[in-house]
Design an enzyme around this catalytic site. Structure first.
Site, PDB file in Angstrom:
ATOM      1  N   ARG A  69       0.681  -1.390  -0.030  1.00 23.71           N
ATOM      2  CA  ARG A  69      -0.169   0.011   0.158  1.00 23.71           C
ATOM      3  C   ARG A  69       0.776   1.339  -0.135  1.00 23.71           C
ATOM      4  O   ARG A  69       0.170   2.361  -0.391  1.00 23.71           O
ATOM      5  CB  ARG A  69      -0.874   0.010   1.282  1.00 23.71           C
ATOM      6  CG  ARG A  69      -2.262  -1.061   1.166  1.00 23.71           C
ATOM      7  CD  ARG A  69      -3.129  -0.824   2.165  1.00 23.71           C
ATOM      8  NE  ARG A  69      -4.361  -1.478   2.191  1.00 23.71           N
ATOM      9  CZ  ARG A  69      -4.402  -2.672   2.738  1.00 23.71           C
ATOM     10  NH1 ARG A  69      -3.739  -2.779   3.779  1.00 23.71           N
ATOM     11  NH2 ARG A  69      -5.449  -3.363   2.481  1.00 23.71           N
ATOM     12  N   PHE A 124      -8.681   2.270  -5.103  1.00 23.96           N
ATOM     13  CA  PHE A 124      -7.683   1.220  -5.223  1.00 23.96           C
ATOM     14  C   PHE A 124      -7.095   0.546  -3.808  1.00 23.96           C
ATOM     15  O   PHE A 124      -7.023   1.224  -2.902  1.00 23.96           O
ATOM     16  CB  PHE A 124      -6.596   2.056  -5.857  1.00 23.96           C
ATOM     17  CG  PHE A 124      -6.187   1.896  -7.346  1.00 23.96           C
ATOM     18  CD1 PHE A 124      -6.558   0.919  -7.966  1.00 23.96           C
ATOM     19  CD2 PHE A 124      -5.367   2.602  -7.863  1.00 23.96           C
ATOM     20  CE1 PHE A 124      -6.669   0.931  -9.280  1.00 23.96           C
ATOM     21  CE2 PHE A 124      -5.168   2.655  -9.423  1.00 23.96           C
ATOM     22  CZ  PHE A 124      -5.942   1.718  -9.933  1.00 23.96           C
ATOM     23  N   GLU A 125      -6.991  -0.677  -4.067  1.00 29.56           N
ATOM     24  CA  GLU A 125      -6.329  -1.707  -2.882  1.00 29.56           C
ATOM     25  C   GLU A 125      -7.005  -1.296  -1.439  1.00 29.56           C
ATOM     26  O   GLU A 125      -6.378  -1.287  -0.478  1.00 29.56           O
ATOM     27  CB  GLU A 125      -4.692  -1.044  -2.606  1.00 29.56           C
ATOM     28  CG  GLU A 125      -4.093  -1.428  -4.026  1.00 29.56           C
ATOM     29  CD  GLU A 125      -2.705  -0.927  -3.982  1.00 29.56           C
ATOM     30  OE1 GLU A 125      -2.057  -0.829  -2.752  1.00 29.56           O
ATOM     31  OE2 GLU A 125      -1.944  -0.832  -4.911  1.00 29.56           O
ATOM     32  N   GLY A 126      -8.321  -1.154  -1.494  1.00 28.94           N
ATOM     33  CA  GLY A 126      -9.260  -1.239  -0.324  1.00 28.94           C
ATOM     34  C   GLY A 126      -9.543   0.264  -0.239  1.00 28.94           C
ATOM     35  O   GLY A 126      -9.034   1.254  -0.102  1.00 28.94           O
TER      36      GLY A 126
END
Length: 620
Positions: A279, A409-411
């Site tokens: 992240r 994105f990414e959560g």
């Protein structure tokens, strides 16, 4: 067991349960301000720093000489020559160890490179970060066998592009619904299913695929040209027009059993653990966006004259410029601190990385939105149109569009808040979880009561007073000392508020998502304030008092945001909002929809493309 309970149990099984290393952010949510864990911020060794600085300079020269971001926006494609040029620089193997053909640089320089690329061409930053942060390199680095590392990591370092495939048409943040399957057949697994939003998937050579093996999820490295794999389409988006994002179908795809990453059933754990450091790429690109916004706001604020002076000299615009500049410095501080902690490895940074992603994506978008407002009509006009009529082609609207995905994105931000909350309350659940678990037995509740009594007898008194109450505390930070005292005091207030919420709602607390979201957002402000104070102290040696000015203004702004969040913890319209939303969903207010026409194209809300040619392409 309900679908919700199944999803919750799967998530619990996947998360890291042990805390073998200290965590600054975990302690922050417990009311324990451990400044010693982040100050002084760890620094890379001299040799690594020298190589890192040289690499970032090389990337800057390459971007300036060979990359045309306007062309990438216009054609919606990164030229193959750009990809190959970056590969020659080693940009696809920044954090891959030298023994596997990579550069082996610290995360600090990985993030600084992405900050640079993201400020110039966000689509290009996405290509590089998706490949290294969530693609093949990071999962193999953490969970791969030596054989897998030697087979695949050199290929990734050379520029063979990788992608990460988890999301499905009907599966986002709820992996319990995963439908792609991997069935063991001799020395192979046979994969079937459809994956959606496969960033890099259209041009990837290697894939990390999450698939269900029985009741659990497993991870596999898959060659993208394996028979049975079809990239059914390349998706188009609001921003990041140059990303190669598609829909990928697996139909009886045979994958060697040796390509299983880790053990069967470890897939979600691999995904979550990978993202602990993966992240960090998003805060880096967000910081780059915000720092670019400072440059444009400064230049435009003086160049555009209205009512006898530059618009930046008018208070209405000056407050926006102040917000952009202070936020940019803070986002760089958060990114630098978190990446250096990742390199140092003495701390568990799962909460810090999540906070950095959440905070940076939200704040950078606000900064870019304010930049568009400062630019007025020119902020809404495309760079191409501006240039065509003889003005500087500033891509403010594009940067705003490109940055919007970072909050997803990414959560998504909403999921990140829930993830952070779960980690933040881990100490409480360990001590008293069975007390609020309706399924716990009487004996389990008695044991939990004893544990909880001991834990809270020790913990609650620590929240009454602390160093933040002493006027002389943190004096070596000079003008920033009052802000650190505020962080310490407010950390204890944060912990007390979370305890009150647990006492009030007990097992229902997990459904009080608005309350928990404010807790997390307040914690994020405290983390950012700490990072910016630590950075300003460090930067003073080279830059004098200027960093303190930025840090002081940022902390003043952050304190007001945090105070507003605390005020809304107990004085809000959450209950009424939830009730109204339920009524909307039940169709009670359909009269509101009268008098409009819906331009949406007809089709199912969740679906997959049928057939079609394979649109996968190779970088040549």
């Amino acid at each position: 067991m309900s679908e919700y309970a199944k999803a919750r149990e799967l998530g619990e099984q996947a998360r890291e349960k042990e805390w073998t290393r200290p965590s600054f952010a975990k302690q922050l949510f417990l009311g324990d301000f451990r400044l010693d864990l982040v100050r002084p911020a760890p620094v890379p060794g001299d040799e690594a720093a020298k190589r890192g600085e040289e690499f970032v300079r090389a990337v800057r020269r390459f971007l300036d000489a060979h990359v045309d971001p306007a062309e990438i926006e216009r054609t919606a494609q990164v030229p193959d020559e750009v990809v190959k040029g970056l590969a020659r620089l080693g940009a696809f193997g920044i954090t891959i160890a030298e023994e596997y053909g990579g550069l082996g640089l610290p995360y600090l320089y990985y993030c600084r490179a992405l900050m640079l690329v993201g400020s110039y061409c966000p689509a290009l930053a996405t290509l590089l970060s998706a490949h290294q942060s969530i693609g093949v390199p990071q999962p193999l680095k953490l969970f791969g066998t030596e054989e897998q590392k030697r087979e695949f990591l050199p290929r990734c370092a050379r520029g063979e592009i990788s992608a990460f495939l988890l999301t499905e048409p009907d599966v986002g943040s709820d992996p319990a619904r995963l439908s792609t399957t991997a069935v063991r057949d001799g020395d192979a697994y046979v994969l079937d299913g459809v994956k959606l939003w496969t960033t890099n998937g259209v041009v990837a050579d290697l894939l990390v695929v999450m698939a269900r093996t029985g009741e659990k999820v497993s991870a596999f490295v898959v060659e993208a040209d394996t028979p049975g794999i079809t990239v059914q389409r390349r998706n188009s988006f609001m921003g990041l027009r140059g990303i190669e994002n598609g829909v990928t179908e697996f139909r009886q795809v045979r994958v060697p059993a040796r390509n299983l990453i880790g053990r069967e059933g470890q897939g979600l754990k691999i995904a979550l653990t990978t993202l602990n450091t993966g992240r960090l790429s998003l805060p880096a690109t967000c910081a780059g966006n915000a720092k670019w916004a400072v440059k444009i706001a400064r230049e435009w604020g003086d160049a555009r004259v209205q009512w006898g002076r530059g618009i930046g000299r008018h208070e209405a615009v000056a407050t926006k410029i102040s917000f952009i500049a202070a936020t940019a410095y803070a986002l760089e501080a958060v990114c630098d601190l978190t990446s250096r902690m990742a390199d140092d490895r003495r701390n568990d940074i799962r909460i810090e990385a999540a906070l950095a992603k959440l905070y940076a994506s939200e704040m950078a978008y606000q900064a870019l939105d304010e930049l568009v407002q400062i630019r007025g009509g020119r902020g809404y006009e495309t760079a191409e149109s501006l240039a065509a009529r003889g003005e500087r082609g500033v891509p403010a609207e594009q940067m705003l569009r490109d940055s919007r995905i970072n909050r997803i994105f990414e959560g998504s931000s909403e999921i990140m808040r829930l993830l952070i909350t779960r980690e933040a309350v881990d100490a409480h659940l360990s001590a008293a979880g069975e007390l609020i678990d309706p399924g716990a037995s009487r004996q389990a509740r008695v044991r939990a009561l004893r544990r909880a009594g001991g834990f809270y007898a020790r913990w609650l008194p620590t929240l009454v007073a602390g160093t933040g109450d002493l006027p002389s505390s943190y004096a070596d930070f000079g003008p920033l000392a009052p802000h650190l005292r505020y962080v310490e005091r407010t950390s204890r207030k944060l912990a007390r508020s979370l305890f009150y919420g647990m006492s009030r709602w007990q097992g229902r607390l997990e459904h009080r998502q608005a309350f928990l979201g404010r807790i997390v957002d307040a914690g994020a402000e405290l983390f950012a304030m700490t990072a910016v104070c630590v950075k300003a102290e460090e930067d003073e040696a080279d830059l004098g008092r200027r960093p303190y000015e930025l840090a002081d203004t940022f902390c003043r702004q952050a304190r007001r945001r945090a105070d507003a969040l605390f005020a809304r913890l107990w004085d809000n319209s959450d209950r009424e909002d939830v009730r109204l939303a339920r009524y909307v969903l039940d169709g009670r207010y359909t009269f509101l929809e009268e008098g409009v026409l819906d331009p949406s194209v007809e089709g199912p809300w969740v679906g997959s493309p049928e057939g079609g040619e394979n649109v996968r392409r190779k970088i040549t």
